[in-house]
Design a protein around this motif. Sequence first.
Motif, PDB file in Angstrom:
ATOM      1  N   TYR A   1       2.810  -1.796   4.603  1.00 58.14           N
ATOM      2  CA  TYR A   1       2.555  -0.362   4.534  1.00 58.14           C
ATOM      3  C   TYR A   1       3.835   0.381   4.923  1.00 58.14           C
ATOM      4  O   TYR A   1       4.712  -0.178   5.565  1.00 58.14           O
ATOM      5  CB  TYR A   1       1.451   0.011   5.527  1.00 58.14           C
TER       6      TYR A   1
ATOM      7  N   SER B   1       4.209  -2.980   8.804  1.00 60.40           N
ATOM      8  CA  SER B   1       4.704  -1.754   8.185  1.00 60.40           C
ATOM      9  C   SER B   1       6.214  -1.738   8.291  1.00 60.40           C
ATOM     10  O   SER B   1       6.797  -2.316   9.216  1.00 60.40           O
ATOM     11  CB  SER B   1       4.112  -0.521   8.869  1.00 60.40           C
TER      12      SER B   1
ATOM     13  N   ILE C   1       0.858  -1.186   0.000  1.00 61.43           N
ATOM     14  CA  ILE C   1       0.000   0.000   0.000  1.00 61.43           C
ATOM     15  C   ILE C   1       0.895   1.237   0.000  1.00 61.43           C
ATOM     16  O   ILE C   1       1.686   1.437   0.913  1.00 61.43           O
ATOM     17  CB  ILE C   1      -0.924   0.027   1.232  1.00 61.43           C
TER      18      ILE C   1
ATOM     19  N   GLY D   1      -3.457  -3.168  10.018  1.00 64.08           N
ATOM     20  CA  GLY D   1      -2.691  -3.707   8.898  1.00 64.08           C
ATOM     21  C   GLY D   1      -1.721  -4.771   9.383  1.00 64.08           C
ATOM     22  O   GLY D   1      -1.341  -4.795  10.556  1.00 64.08           O
TER      23      GLY D   1
ATOM     24  N   TYR E   1       3.830   3.261   6.801  1.00 65.89           N
ATOM     25  CA  TYR E   1       3.662   3.980   8.066  1.00 65.89           C
ATOM     26  C   TYR E   1       3.194   3.006   9.144  1.00 65.89           C
ATOM     27  O   TYR E   1       2.277   2.217   8.919  1.00 65.89           O
ATOM     28  CB  TYR E   1       2.606   5.074   7.950  1.00 65.89           C
TER      29      TYR E   1
ATOM     30  N   PHE F   1      -0.581   2.365   9.959  1.00 64.49           N
ATOM     31  CA  PHE F   1      -1.382   1.371   9.246  1.00 64.49           C
ATOM     32  C   PHE F   1      -1.424   0.067  10.041  1.00 64.49           C
ATOM     33  O   PHE F   1      -2.475  -0.539  10.186  1.00 64.49           O
ATOM     34  CB  PHE F   1      -0.810   1.115   7.846  1.00 64.49           C
TER      35      PHE F   1
ATOM     36  N   THR G   1      -4.842   7.520   1.222  1.00 66.27           N
ATOM     37  CA  THR G   1      -4.746   6.156   1.747  1.00 66.27           C
ATOM     38  C   THR G   1      -4.506   6.175   3.256  1.00 66.27           C
ATOM     39  O   THR G   1      -4.998   5.302   3.970  1.00 66.27           O
ATOM     40  CB  THR G   1      -3.660   5.318   1.041  1.00 66.27           C
TER      41      THR G   1
ATOM     42  N   ALA H   1      -0.497  -7.598   3.661  1.00 64.99           N
ATOM     43  CA  ALA H   1      -0.193  -6.267   3.136  1.00 64.99           C
ATOM     44  C   ALA H   1       0.904  -5.615   3.956  1.00 64.99           C
ATOM     45  O   ALA H   1       0.985  -5.796   5.169  1.00 64.99           O
ATOM     46  CB  ALA H   1      -1.456  -5.398   3.162  1.00 64.99           C
TER      47      ALA H   1
ATOM     48  N   GLU I   1       1.434   4.959   0.596  1.00 69.62           N
ATOM     49  CA  GLU I   1       0.756   5.930   1.441  1.00 69.62           C
ATOM     50  C   GLU I   1       0.765   7.322   0.820  1.00 69.62           C
ATOM     51  O   GLU I   1       1.698   7.723   0.137  1.00 69.62           O
ATOM     52  CB  GLU I   1       1.375   5.967   2.836  1.00 69.62           C
TER      53      GLU I   1
ATOM     54  N   ARG J   1      -6.777   4.217   6.206  1.00 70.30           N
ATOM     55  CA  ARG J   1      -5.946   3.088   6.640  1.00 70.30           C
ATOM     56  C   ARG J   1      -6.748   1.991   7.327  1.00 70.30           C
ATOM     57  O   ARG J   1      -6.489   0.806   7.107  1.00 70.30           O
ATOM     58  CB  ARG J   1      -4.783   3.560   7.498  1.00 70.30           C
TER      59      ARG J   1
ATOM     60  N   ALA K   1      -6.947  -1.716   5.717  1.00 75.28           N
ATOM     61  CA  ALA K   1      -6.484  -2.854   6.519  1.00 75.28           C
ATOM     62  C   ALA K   1      -7.604  -3.878   6.695  1.00 75.28           C
ATOM     63  O   ALA K   1      -7.365  -5.086   6.604  1.00 75.28           O
ATOM     64  CB  ALA K   1      -5.977  -2.372   7.873  1.00 75.28           C
TER      65      ALA K   1
END
Length: 172
Positions: free
Chosen positions: A94, A107, A68, A104, A96, A99, A74, A92, A70, A78, A82
Amino acid sequence: MREIVPAASLIAAVLNPGTPYAALAYRELETAARVAKIELRAFEVRSPEEIPPQLEASKVAGAGGLAILEDPFTFSQRTEIAAAASRLRLPAIYGYREFAEAGGLMSYGTDHGKQWRRGAEIIDLILKGGKPADIPVEQPTTFELVVNLKTAKASNITVPPTILVRADKIIE
């Protein structure tokens, strides 16, 4: 992502084409994907309504995972992104930590709070008379890996120990 889904031949890059960062980040991801011998395909989201169908389309296309990208849109979505990725059982990653904190899977990126504080320090230097030309350009030197094990368990995704041992933060 390669360690989470080693057999994946396609990774979906979910991005907002309305932000200039998306094109730059996508090109960088393409380079990394070529090196890893993974196909990368863009799935564009411009509105909240496009998130579920685009993530579903990525799964139908055979994506083994999501990257993803950012941007303000987005980031603002988030939690929804997620949740959709988790519902589809698509791992997934990310950029940041927020997320991962919003549900999520994981990251990997810089500590944005630290960057913002450093930016404030630089602005303070300038406001106190410092010349911008005399202030060196700085780049992040540390990156953090955050893994959300609650999401992994809920999505039936196995996070290898090789990732867990490198994680800076594990959400349980």
